[in-house]
Structures are given as C-alpha cells and as structure tokens.
Design a protein around this motif. Structure first.
Motif, PDB file in Angstrom:
ATOM      1  N   SER A   1      -6.858  -4.409  -3.094  1.00 45.95           N
ATOM      2  CA  SER A   1      -6.938  -5.544  -2.410  1.00 45.95           C
ATOM      3  C   SER A   1      -6.500  -5.390  -1.120  1.00 45.95           C
ATOM      4  N   LYS A   2      -5.666  -4.330  -0.832  1.00 46.89           N
ATOM      5  CA  LYS A   2      -5.269  -4.021   0.726  1.00 46.89           C
ATOM      6  C   LYS A   2      -6.280  -2.912   1.508  1.00 46.89           C
ATOM      7  N   GLY A   3      -7.234  -2.752   0.603  1.00 46.07           N
ATOM      8  CA  GLY A   3      -8.278  -1.985   1.459  1.00 46.07           C
ATOM      9  C   GLY A   3      -8.182  -0.568   1.171  1.00 46.07           C
ATOM     10  N   PHE A   4      -7.354   0.107   0.130  1.00 52.73           N
ATOM     11  CA  PHE A   4      -7.243   1.304   0.071  1.00 52.73           C
ATOM     12  C   PHE A   4      -8.229   1.883  -0.895  1.00 52.73           C
ATOM     13  N   GLU A   5      -8.727   3.055  -0.573  1.00 54.80           N
ATOM     14  CA  GLU A   5      -9.682   3.728  -1.718  1.00 54.80           C
ATOM     15  C   GLU A   5      -8.836   4.432  -2.238  1.00 54.80           C
ATOM     16  N   ILE A   6      -9.002   4.172  -3.722  1.00 57.88           N
ATOM     17  CA  ILE A   6      -8.235   4.928  -4.651  1.00 57.88           C
ATOM     18  C   ILE A   6      -8.871   6.295  -5.294  1.00 57.88           C
ATOM     19  N   ILE A   7      -8.263   7.457  -5.074  1.00 62.94           N
ATOM     20  CA  ILE A   7      -8.687   8.673  -5.590  1.00 62.94           C
ATOM     21  C   ILE A   7      -7.991   9.411  -6.569  1.00 62.94           C
ATOM     22  N   GLY A   8      -8.358   9.848  -7.659  1.00 64.73           N
ATOM     23  CA  GLY A   8      -7.742  10.516  -8.726  1.00 64.73           C
ATOM     24  C   GLY A   8      -8.068  11.871  -8.451  1.00 64.73           C
ATOM     25  N   ILE A   9      -7.055  12.619  -8.612  1.00 60.55           N
ATOM     26  CA  ILE A   9      -6.941  14.262  -8.437  1.00 60.55           C
ATOM     27  C   ILE A   9      -6.821  14.539  -9.852  1.00 60.55           C
ATOM     28  N   GLU A  10      -8.324  14.653 -10.562  1.00 55.47           N
ATOM     29  CA  GLU A  10      -8.555  15.104 -11.834  1.00 55.47           C
ATOM     30  C   GLU A  10      -9.811  15.761 -12.035  1.00 55.47           C
TER      31      GLU A  10
ATOM     32  N   ILE B   1      -1.028   6.873   0.701  1.00 52.70           N
ATOM     33  CA  ILE B   1      -0.240   6.801  -0.487  1.00 52.70           C
ATOM     34  C   ILE B   1      -0.234   7.818  -1.735  1.00 52.70           C
ATOM     35  N   ILE B   2       0.812   8.257  -2.265  1.00 47.89           N
ATOM     36  CA  ILE B   2       0.924   8.956  -3.372  1.00 47.89           C
ATOM     37  C   ILE B   2       1.148   8.114  -4.631  1.00 47.89           C
TER      38      ILE B   2
ATOM     39  N   THR C   1     -15.730  14.036   2.282  1.00 50.76           N
ATOM     40  CA  THR C   1     -15.514  13.756   3.473  1.00 50.76           C
ATOM     41  C   THR C   1     -14.666  12.943   3.530  1.00 50.76           C
ATOM     42  N   ILE C   2     -13.361  13.381   4.286  1.00 49.98           N
ATOM     43  CA  ILE C   2     -12.443  12.002   4.298  1.00 49.98           C
ATOM     44  C   ILE C   2     -12.642  11.366   5.674  1.00 49.98           C
ATOM     45  N   ASP C   3     -12.762  10.152   5.637  1.00 49.03           N
ATOM     46  CA  ASP C   3     -13.049   9.213   6.643  1.00 49.03           C
ATOM     47  C   ASP C   3     -11.663   8.632   7.416  1.00 49.03           C
ATOM     48  N   LYS C   4     -11.429   9.082   8.780  1.00 45.46           N
ATOM     49  CA  LYS C   4     -10.343   8.563   9.459  1.00 45.46           C
ATOM     50  C   LYS C   4     -10.261   7.176   9.486  1.00 45.46           C
ATOM     51  N   THR C   5     -11.271   6.178   9.299  1.00 44.61           N
ATOM     52  CA  THR C   5     -11.249   4.833   9.440  1.00 44.61           C
ATOM     53  C   THR C   5     -10.652   4.292   8.087  1.00 44.61           C
ATOM     54  N   LYS C   6     -10.583   5.114   6.994  1.00 43.92           N
ATOM     55  CA  LYS C   6     -10.007   4.511   5.724  1.00 43.92           C
ATOM     56  C   LYS C   6      -8.467   4.590   5.345  1.00 43.92           C
ATOM     57  N   LYS C   7      -8.075   4.221   4.468  1.00 47.32           N
ATOM     58  CA  LYS C   7      -6.841   4.140   4.012  1.00 47.32           C
ATOM     59  C   LYS C   7      -6.959   4.847   2.428  1.00 47.32           C
ATOM     60  N   TYR C   8      -6.269   5.741   1.990  1.00 43.73           N
ATOM     61  CA  TYR C   8      -6.398   6.368   0.800  1.00 43.73           C
ATOM     62  C   TYR C   8      -5.061   6.401   0.047  1.00 43.73           C
ATOM     63  N   ALA C   9      -5.229   6.215  -1.270  1.00 43.82           N
ATOM     64  CA  ALA C   9      -4.108   6.453  -2.229  1.00 43.82           C
ATOM     65  C   ALA C   9      -4.721   7.588  -3.290  1.00 43.82           C
ATOM     66  N   LEU C  10      -3.735   8.470  -3.447  1.00 45.05           N
ATOM     67  CA  LEU C  10      -4.080   9.667  -4.270  1.00 45.05           C
ATOM     68  C   LEU C  10      -3.405   9.411  -5.545  1.00 45.05           C
ATOM     69  N   ILE C  11      -4.115   9.683  -6.783  1.00 42.75           N
ATOM     70  CA  ILE C  11      -3.375   9.422  -7.857  1.00 42.75           C
ATOM     71  C   ILE C  11      -3.191  10.948  -8.628  1.00 42.75           C
ATOM     72  N   LEU C  12      -1.747  11.391  -8.836  1.00 42.66           N
ATOM     73  CA  LEU C  12      -1.535  12.570  -9.439  1.00 42.66           C
ATOM     74  C   LEU C  12      -1.290  12.371 -10.812  1.00 42.66           C
ATOM     75  N   GLY C  13      -1.729  12.869 -11.971  1.00 45.11           N
ATOM     76  CA  GLY C  13      -1.303  12.630 -13.394  1.00 45.11           C
ATOM     77  C   GLY C  13      -0.331  13.418 -14.119  1.00 45.11           C
ATOM     78  N   ASN C  14       0.033  12.962 -15.313  1.00 42.35           N
ATOM     79  CA  ASN C  14       0.943  13.723 -16.076  1.00 42.35           C
ATOM     80  C   ASN C  14       0.710  15.130 -16.301  1.00 42.35           C
TER      81      ASN C  14
ATOM     82  N   THR D   1      -0.777  -1.462  -9.782  1.00 42.39           N
ATOM     83  CA  THR D   1      -0.620  -0.714  -8.572  1.00 42.39           C
ATOM     84  C   THR D   1      -2.025  -0.482  -8.148  1.00 42.39           C
ATOM     85  N   ILE D   2      -2.916  -0.054  -8.691  1.00 38.60           N
ATOM     86  CA  ILE D   2      -4.540   0.272  -8.325  1.00 38.60           C
ATOM     87  C   ILE D   2      -5.023  -1.169  -7.836  1.00 38.60           C
ATOM     88  N   SER D   3      -4.980  -2.225  -8.561  1.00 40.64           N
ATOM     89  CA  SER D   3      -5.464  -3.437  -8.042  1.00 40.64           C
ATOM     90  C   SER D   3      -4.986  -3.957  -6.781  1.00 40.64           C
TER      91      SER D   3
END
Length: 176
Positions: free
Chosen positions: A96-105, A27-28, A117-130, A90-92
């Motif tokens: 709660s749905k098991g996403f790892e939250i990654i900030g691109i910063e 998720i972006i 290392t990106i783990d194929k067994t995980k779900k990720y959400a990447l945050i892109l800022g202003n 959004t982060i919370s």
C-alpha cells in the motif's frame, strides 16, 4: 608501507548521524528466523549499507538480547526496526506504500538475481525466510517477484545472513 586502518581512521558516522542521513530505499523482512546470530548479522549488514529498515516477523527474535547484540555490535541502535506477528499484514502494508515485494527463495518461477534489473525509481522490500523452511508458505502468493542467488557448488542453500548480505549489497549498488 601498507597498514590496517585503525577505527579512528575509518571515519564512520555515529548513530545520531546515521539516523539523519538518507537511506537506501530498501526494507529487509526477516520471516520466522530462528537464530539470534542471523538476526544480529542482518542488522550489522543493514547498518553497513544504510538500509532503511528491518521488519522482524513471526518468531524472529527481537532486540534487546545479548545473542543478537553479539553479532549486531550496536546496529540494533542505528537501524530502524519493528516487529509484526503476521507476514501478510506486513506485505499488505508495504504494498500500500508502493513497495515491490521480493522473496529471496528458490521457487518454480524465481529468477537469478544476476538477471534481475533493479529500478532506481522503485522501493523494494526483500523477504528472507526461515533457515530450514524458507519463506512462509502463506506469504508466497502475495510476493511480487522471487530471486535466487546463483550457486555453483554441491550445496543447495546459503546461510540466511550470508544470503542477506549478498542481496543487500546487490540492491545497494543499484539504488545508491
């Protein structure tokens, strides 16, 4: 003889098929992005890589809008998206749905994406800022990991949609 492929030779899927195919578990989150062109470009890249969803937070412009469409070229119709006024909500929700939250910063404890290392067994959400301020200060403490893209020249940052394209590709390669 080499020739450029015509659109009909590319064998692209249609929007209906796009909605049905398995997506990359990514998720972006666009945090207070100002430029409609950056929003549209992010949608277009998310379509190209079968990204699960885009969440538009804060002041980030929402489709439909002519300026977003100009860069998205219809990807706002294929890529699932939603809007949330508060990034921490959004982060919370995603945590709660098991996403790892990654900030691109670039932060005091960020690591290079090339060392992560990106783990194929995980779900990720990447945050892109202003484009100017980066990720919202109030969100920083709720982010699990910070990644940055190595830059070798004189500039200290990349355009947010370019940055998004790079990180989406890196995660797509690892998760597909």
């Amino acid at each position: 003889m080499v020739h450029k492929l015509k659109l009909e030779e590319l064998n692209r899927i249609d929007v209906e098929t796009f909605k049905k195919v398995e997506k990359i578990p990514l998720i972006i989150i666009l945090d207070n992005i100002r430029s409609m062109h950056n929003v549209g470009a992010t949608f277009r890249t998310a379509d190209a890589f079968l990204i699960e969803k885009i969440i538009l937070c804060g002041i980030t412009p929402q489709p439909p809008h002519r300026e977003i469409h100009k860069a998205a070229l219809g990807a706002t119709e294929s890529v699932d998206w939603s809007h949330e006024s508060d990034i921490n909500t959004t982060i919370s929700d995603l945590k709660s749905k098991g996403f790892e939250i990654i900030g691109i910063e670039q932060t005091s404890n960020s690591q290079m994406i090339t060392d992560y290392t990106i783990d194929k067994t995980k779900k990720y959400a990447l945050i892109l800022g202003n484009e100017v301020e980066g990720i919202s200060d109030e969100a920083l403490e709720n982010i699990d990991t910070f990644l940055e893209i190595p830059q070798l020249g004189t500039k200290h940052s990349l355009n947010v949609s370019v940055c998004g394209g790079i990180v989406m590709w890196e995660f797509t390669k690892a998760l597909k």
